[in-house]
Design an enzyme around this catalytic site. Structure first.
Site, mmCIF file in Angstrom:
data_model
loop_
_atom_site.group_PDB
_atom_site.id
_atom_site.type_symbol
_atom_site.label_atom_id
_atom_site.label_comp_id
_atom_site.label_asym_id
_atom_site.label_seq_id
_atom_site.Cartn_x
_atom_site.Cartn_y
_atom_site.Cartn_z
ATOM 1 N N LYS A 488 0.946 -1.123 0.084
ATOM 2 C CA LYS A 488 0.025 0.130 -0.089
ATOM 3 C C LYS A 488 0.912 1.404 -0.020
ATOM 4 C CE LYS A 488 -0.529 0.036 4.958
ATOM 5 N NZ LYS A 488 -1.280 -0.133 6.372
ATOM 6 N N ARG A 586 -9.498 0.977 15.449
ATOM 7 C CA ARG A 586 -9.283 1.695 14.050
ATOM 8 C C ARG A 586 -10.505 1.297 13.027
ATOM 9 N NH1 ARG A 586 -3.516 1.501 11.210
ATOM 10 N NH2 ARG A 586 -4.315 -0.626 10.608
ATOM 11 N N TYR A 715 15.651 31.683 3.140
ATOM 12 C CA TYR A 715 14.369 32.176 3.550
ATOM 13 C C TYR A 715 14.452 32.791 4.783
ATOM 14 C CZ TYR A 715 11.904 31.468 -0.731
ATOM 15 O OH TYR A 715 11.461 31.177 -2.200
#
Length: 820
Positions: A488, A586, A715
């Protein structure tokens, strides 16, 4: 793949094997893998026992046409035409046959061993001496207990020099390899830390390696490497090289880097000689000195040695799988070409299922030891057996033997330039292209035309490491326990079909994805394994059934919706998986819901439960072991209730990666391997080195600037140096997955083996690192993570977990897959 010299009955006699020979067949090739059978009628299959028992694959090999087998016991089944040679140990028999074959030839053989550099030195010696000798050598790095006999079996009548490398990982192995190789000349490469874990100490490892040279006439080695082991070197002749000891046969006294080369001066036979090496890294320099010493020891003049070493080219020991133009995949093996490595490359090509067409671009093959008509008949048979759809032959010899290739789509060109002149890239679309060329054909020019361009940040995936990790977990399982591989989330950031093809080829039992679209992509890429969808969505039911994906059913609402869908679609016995919530909270049915679930499952004709599973919350954490035991108990009660009402056995699984290691009693029928496949497992102490990281993230320096103390960088002016120095801007930023949290010295990268900190904020596409004191140039490689700077360390730097580091690597980062 040489001309047959033996028959079944002769081999039975050589091995002193039991069993009758019904038909005496000619044997030309030794087989150890039922998936890699190119010449079944001439093949002898060795049913080796390892992580998988080779006897399980006899039927597969028999159905492929093999009729001769070396086995430990008679297999079950009906094999009316087979000859079974029964031996006490199949691997020993393989080694015994190779040793017998080696004794039939009387020409010099070089045996090479060491911790590092064996394959490079072997391949460079081949480059250096191929002009004078017909050389037989290990294909790639076939230097193991199985690889060496398969390599030695390639010796034929036309060879007049052998170069074989031997690798060992523990005591008792080298004697067997020495008996097979029977070297006359020994070469010892660098002794390092590789495989230290297999020996009590460094002394034991060196003593084991020196066994390769016990019957050698001559040993070539570094004085410093064996300074403490002089008494162990028993060879009548020695050729010693050194960069410190001025009494050495080859004393290297002066060294200097000159642009991209390395210039060395040495004393040899009282005279000063020189050598220019076309590399600058320390490993290549040492390997080049080994080759220099070997050439001198074998009688080459210093001038010839220098001239040839200057022309050395890099050795690519790995196939590279890259994304190509026009929806193609490109397997780049464009640096060497011989029959053995061609077979390896074609095996890898056959694993690729993501495209409907397989294309081979092949150059003439040099130094095969075979007459051209025999060689190209063998090549043609091999190409046809591997299912190549399009064949492109480049070279005078291939063009002259074009009639051997029985492939409808075939083209022949006299040279690489000729091919490129006629190349129309639009003719290559949605296919996997294998580039396999001898170095002189410069196939890298073809590779540049086919490979999709991408920016210089690359994630390299080592498929051999993936296989190593898979086999490590398999070694922890009892026979019959299945493996579900988790692919996955883009295989944890590592790829889709590229990894799934490897897992399918190596016979995992299931794949698991998060969502249906991931499963659809795998099906479209030719993956046929069962695929479980863990996060089943109602809107994806049509995709599930259209692409034969198996849903995880985790709630009553989802169950009702799916039953309604398959009922309306007139589908019966559709495979599903039932998730039990044992404490993760879950997804899944809780223990008080199991009885109701059983009522719904009882005599339900629309679904068939393939597996019942749950998920351990903290399988790696000893502090939560009591909770893990509670989870296991809840799970056992649940699946027993479900099986009882179903009336048939289901696959039971609860162990994730860490659970495989710490909870062997809970392996049940299947385990799920996730992050462990990718080289990370919190349940395994890091010092054990049981797993291999499969991914390396690399970028390069785009610019170098000198910075004064106090000058701000990046930055918001957050970065600066405390004293004058220099910074390098590298081509990676948070859009590539290198998060802003790594900025301002929190993260570090590897430059020439040295850890250097970040400076200032990480930008979207780049960031800066402090390279003060380092000899670096624009274009130099920078490592973000690899096996030295591990993702676990990066995760600690920013307070996260390795999963997040891997899965954050952006899709815009080019993936290159290596297979050795």
């Amino acid at each position: 793949m040489h001309k047959s010299r033996y028959t079944t009955s002769q081999i039975r006699e050589i091995l002193n094997a039991k069993g009758s020979v019904a038909t005496d067949n000619p044997i030309s090739i030794l087989l150890t893998d039922s998936r890699r059978i190119s010449n079944p009628s001439g093949g002898l299959f060795f049913a080796l026992s390892g992580r998988r028992n080779g006897h399980e694959f006899i039927a597969e090999a028999y159905n492929a046409g093999v009729r001769d087998f070396v086995v430990k016991q008679m297999p079950e089944g009906y094999f009316p035409e087979a000859n079974f040679l029964i031996v006490p140990d199949v691997l020993t028999a393989l080694q015994q046959l190779a040793a017998y074959h080696r004794k039939q030839f009387n020409f010099p053989v070089i045996g090479i061993t060491g911790s590092n550099g064996k394959t490079i030195v072997k391949e460079w010696l081949y480059q250096l001496m191929a002009a004078d000798k017909n050389i037989v050598r290990n294909p790639k790095s076939y230097n193991s207990q199985m690889g060496v006999p398969l390599s030695v079996w390639q010796i034929n009548d036309r060879n007049n020099l052998g170069i074989f490398e031997a690798g060992v990982s523990t005591v008792g192995e080298m004697d067997k390899l020495e008996a097979i190789i029977q070297p006359e000349i020994g070469v010892l490469t660098h002794i390092g830390s590789a495989h230290d874990e297999g020996f009590a100490d460094r002394d034991e490892k060196i003593e084991e390696k020196l066994k390769l040279f016990k019957n050698c006439r001559l040993l070539i080695y570094n004085y410093e490497q064996l300074l403490e082991y002089k008494e162990a070197v028993k060879t009548p002749e020695k050729f010693i090289w050194s960069r410190k000891f001025n009494q050495a046969d080859l004393y290297v006294f002066s060294e200097a880097a000159i642009e991209k080369n390395y210039y060395m001066r040495a004393v040899y036979k009282g005279e000063e000689i020189e050598c220019l090496v076309p590399f600058r890294d320390e490993a290549s320099i040492e390997n080049a000195i080994v080759c220099w010493a070997t050439m001198l020891a074998l009688g080459y003049s210093p001038a010839v040695a220098d001239d040839r070493i200057e022309k050395l080219t890099p050795v690519s020991m790995r196939l590279e799988l890259k994304t190509g133009i026009n929806d193609c995949s490109v397997i780049d093996d464009s640096y060497n070409s011989d029959v053995q490595s061609l077979e390896i490359a074609l095996n890898f090509l056959s694993q690729q299922n993501q495209h409907p067409k397989k294309t081979l671009v092949l150059s003439d093959i040099y130094q095969s030891g075979l007459q051209q008509d025999v060689l190209y008949r063998q090549v043609a048979e091999l190409v046809k057996a591997r299912g190549v759809n399009k064949f492109i032959g480049i070279g005078e010899a291939l063009s002259a033997h074009r009639e051997y290739f029985d492939i409808p789509d075939k083209q022949f060109y006299k040279s690489t330039t000729d091919f490129l002149t006629h190349l129309q890239t639009q003719q290559f679309r949605n296919e996997v292209i294998l580039l396999k060329g001898s170095r002189t054909f410069e196939f890298e020019r073809i590779s540049r035309m086919f490979v999709q361009k991408a920016h210089e940040t690359v994630m390299e995936i080592n498929l051999n490491a993936l296989l190593h990790n898979l086999n490590f977990y398999r070694s922890k399982l009892k026979p019959g326990v299945k493996v579900m591989a988790m692919v996955k989330a883009f295989s944890y950031g590592s790829g889709t079909y590229e990894l799934a093809n490897m897992l399918q080829y190596n016979k995992v039992d299931y794949l698991a994805v998060a969502y249906a679209d991931e499963g659809v992509a795998l099906r479209q890429a030719g993956i046929t394994l069962p695929i479980v969808v863990l996060n089943t969505e109602v809107t994806a039911f049509e995709k599930l059934t259209a692409y034969k994906l198996e849903p995880n059913i985790y709630s009553f609402g989802l169950f009702d919706e799916f039953i309604k869908y398959v009922q309306d679609s007139n589908i019966f016995h559709y495979p599903v998986h039932i998730k039990i919530d044992t404490g993760m909270h879950r997804l899944g049915f809780e223990d008080f819901e199991i009885e109701t679930l059983c009522d719904l499952l009882e005599e339900n004709p629309y679904v068939r439960v393939q597996s019942v599973f749950s998920h351990l919350v903290a399988s790696d954490a000893e502090a939560h072991d009591l909770f893990t035991l509670k989870q296991i108990n809840i799970f056992e009660k649940a699946y027993q209730q479900i099986e009882e009402v179903l009336g048939y056995r289901v696959i039971r699984h609860i162990c994730n990666t860490s659970g495989i290691i710490r909870w062997p009693a809970a392996h049940y029928d299947m385990v799920r391997v996730g992050i462990g496949l990718y080289g990370v497992d919190a349940a395994i102490p890091e010092e054990e080195n049981a797993l291999q990281p499969i991914a390396s993230l690399k970028t390069s320096i785009s610019q170098i600037k000198k910075i004064l103390a106090g000058d701000t960088v990046g930055y918001n002016r957050n970065g600066s140096l405390t004293k004058d120095g220099k910074i390098a801007t590298v081509r990676i930023g948070y859009a590539d997955g290198y998060l802003r949290a790594f900025g301002n010295g929190v993260g570090c990268m590897l430059v020439k083996g040295t850890k250097v900190p970040t400076v200032g904020n990480v930008s979207m596409d780049m960031c800066m690192i402090d390279v003060t004191g380092l000899d670096v140039r624009e274009g130099d490689e920078v490592v973000v993570f690899n096996d030295k700077l591990k993702i676990e360390e990066l995760a600690k730097q920013i307070g996260t977990i390795p999963y997040e580091i891997l899965t954050n690597v952006s899709q815009r980062v080019k993936r290159v897959y290596f297979y050795e």
